[in-house]
Design an enzyme around this catalytic site. Structure first.
Site, PDB file in Angstrom:
ATOM      1  N   SER A 102       0.739  -1.439   0.092  1.00 34.27           N
ATOM      2  CA  SER A 102       0.047  -0.064   0.071  1.00 34.27           C
ATOM      3  C   SER A 102       0.796   1.168   0.271  1.00 34.27           C
ATOM      4  CB  SER A 102      -0.902   0.092   1.251  1.00 34.27           C
ATOM      5  OG  SER A 102      -2.100  -0.832   0.987  1.00 34.27           O
TER       6      SER A 102
ATOM      7  N   TYR B  89      -5.086   3.445   7.734  1.00 29.00           N
ATOM      8  CA  TYR B  89      -6.161   3.093   8.045  1.00 29.00           C
ATOM      9  C   TYR B  89      -6.880   3.453   9.271  1.00 29.00           C
ATOM     10  CZ  TYR B  89      -3.686   0.457   4.441  1.00 29.00           C
ATOM     11  OH  TYR B  89      -2.658  -0.091   3.604  1.00 29.00           O
TER      12      TYR B  89
ATOM     13  N   LYS C  84       0.138   3.330  -3.055  1.00 31.86           N
ATOM     14  CA  LYS C  84      -0.736   4.242  -3.035  1.00 31.86           C
ATOM     15  C   LYS C  84      -0.329   5.807  -3.038  1.00 31.86           C
ATOM     16  CE  LYS C  84      -3.863   0.748  -0.807  1.00 31.86           C
ATOM     17  NZ  LYS C  84      -4.344   0.412   0.416  1.00 31.86           N
TER      18      LYS C  84
ATOM     19  N   VAL D 149       1.274  -3.621   3.974  1.00 28.59           N
ATOM     20  CA  VAL D 149       1.143  -4.918   4.661  1.00 28.59           C
ATOM     21  C   VAL D 149       2.337  -5.732   4.297  1.00 28.59           C
ATOM     22  CG1 VAL D 149      -1.424  -5.082   4.732  1.00 28.59           C
ATOM     23  CG2 VAL D 149      -0.047  -6.233   2.987  1.00 28.59           C
TER      24      VAL D 149
ATOM     25  N   TYR E  85      -3.534  -2.768 -10.382  1.00 26.97           N
ATOM     26  CA  TYR E  85      -3.450  -2.316  -8.984  1.00 26.97           C
ATOM     27  C   TYR E  85      -2.547  -3.437  -8.157  1.00 26.97           C
ATOM     28  CZ  TYR E  85      -5.019  -2.181  -4.002  1.00 26.97           C
ATOM     29  OH  TYR E  85      -5.124  -2.039  -2.531  1.00 26.97           O
TER      30      TYR E  85
END
Length: 305
Positions: A63, A241, A66, A259, A189
């Site tokens: 992530s 998050y 992102k 992660v 993705y």
């Protein structure tokens, strides 16, 4: 300030925590990470570097990617992007479907999975079949390193086990918030999540956000100052998050986790950092990485607060 000795202190103080947390297992290829790995890198905007642990070892950025796709999408679409993805904290797990359902398929922010899938979709509208190579090219530019690539085994593992992400994209497609072919979007993705980097490269890649949008080593403007400010603010409020508030409270820096066990962080006008330890806490963030960054800001006073 002697950053090298501070890194050595941190490495010593986090040792008892290796008994806690667990390596991500919902993507089988990620389970192969060595649970005892630890690395931390600091790169200052004037080019000094400090590293400890296995800082040359590549891992899946997941992530953290992102940040790059959001930066590219923001550069291409500016405020128009916010019609498709918001900029508020979610307060829910990174792969939650619930909020997406009652908010009509508009993800809260670009750092939860649904939001990142939307930003990838917007990039495909712009770059078509060349999207992944453009993302990779952009990461190479920000990190000033041309050797970066992705891991095909992790990519395939994500494709085979990414049921929740497939649910997210199909739900958003039903709300007409995905413009392109869902298979193409989800493959792109997963591919960007499978990019492999080490803490040295990732610290370099975040320098532009520590320096008002300009990569200080190459002196290249990556993004304008106003957009860099917005990316940093979202990293602070949404980068971890449903643990983002806790990270802001304990660490006090804009940051983004993955992660795969990596966390990047930015000290505005001073430096970028990256820490790697693959054992995660309940929210899916590196347990030891979070603690290492908390120790860093405590020892140096280099928080934004």
């Amino acid at each position: 300030m002697n950053y090298q000795s501070i890194l050595a202190e941190i490495q010593n103080e986090i040792k008892p925590l290796f008994k806690e947390g667990k390596v991500a297992n919902y993507i089988p290829a990620l389970q192969k990470a060595n649970p005892n790995d630890f690395a931390m890198s600091i790169v200052t905007i004037d080019g000094n570097e400090y590293h400890i642990g296995c800082s040359d070892k590549n891992f899946s950025i997941q992530s953290i990617s992102k940040v790059f796709t959001f930066t590219l999408a923001l550069e291409n679409y500016s405020k128009e992007l916010y019609k498709k993805v918001g900029h508020e904290p979610s307060g829910d797990p990174f792969n939650s479907l619930v909020q997406l359902e009652y908010e009509n398929g508009i993800p809260r922010n670009p750092f939860i999975n649904a939001g990142a899938i939307v930003t990838t979709d917007s990039l495909i509208s712009k770059y078509k079949d060349d999207t992944f190579s453009q993302v990779l090219k952009f990461i190479k530019k920000t990190s000033n390193n041309n050797t970066i690539n992705f891991d095909n085994e992790i990519f395939k593992s994500e494709l085979e086990h990414g049921y929740r992400n497939l649910s997210l994209i199909n739900l958003m497609k039903s709300f007409k918030n995905i413009d392109n072919d869902t298979k193409k979007v989800i493959e792109t993705y997963f591919q960007q999540c499978s990019i492999m980097m080490n803490t040295k490269q990732l610290a370099h890649s975040m320098l532009f956000l520590a320096n008002h949008g300009r990569q200080p080593i190459t002196n290249e403007i990556i993004i304008n100052e106003a957009k860099a400010k917005r990316i940093n603010s979202l990293m602070l409020t949404c980068g971890h998050y449903d643990a983002s508030g806790d990270f802001a409270y304990k660490v006090g820096l804009p940051g983004k986790s993955g992660v795969g066990g990596g966390i990047v962080a930015v000290v505005p006008k001073k430096m970028a950092l990256c820490v790697y330890s693959p054992k995660l806490n309940k929210q899916g963030n590196s347990l030891i990485g979070t603690k290492a960054l908390e120790l860093f800001t405590t020892k140096t006073g280099l928080s934004i607060f």
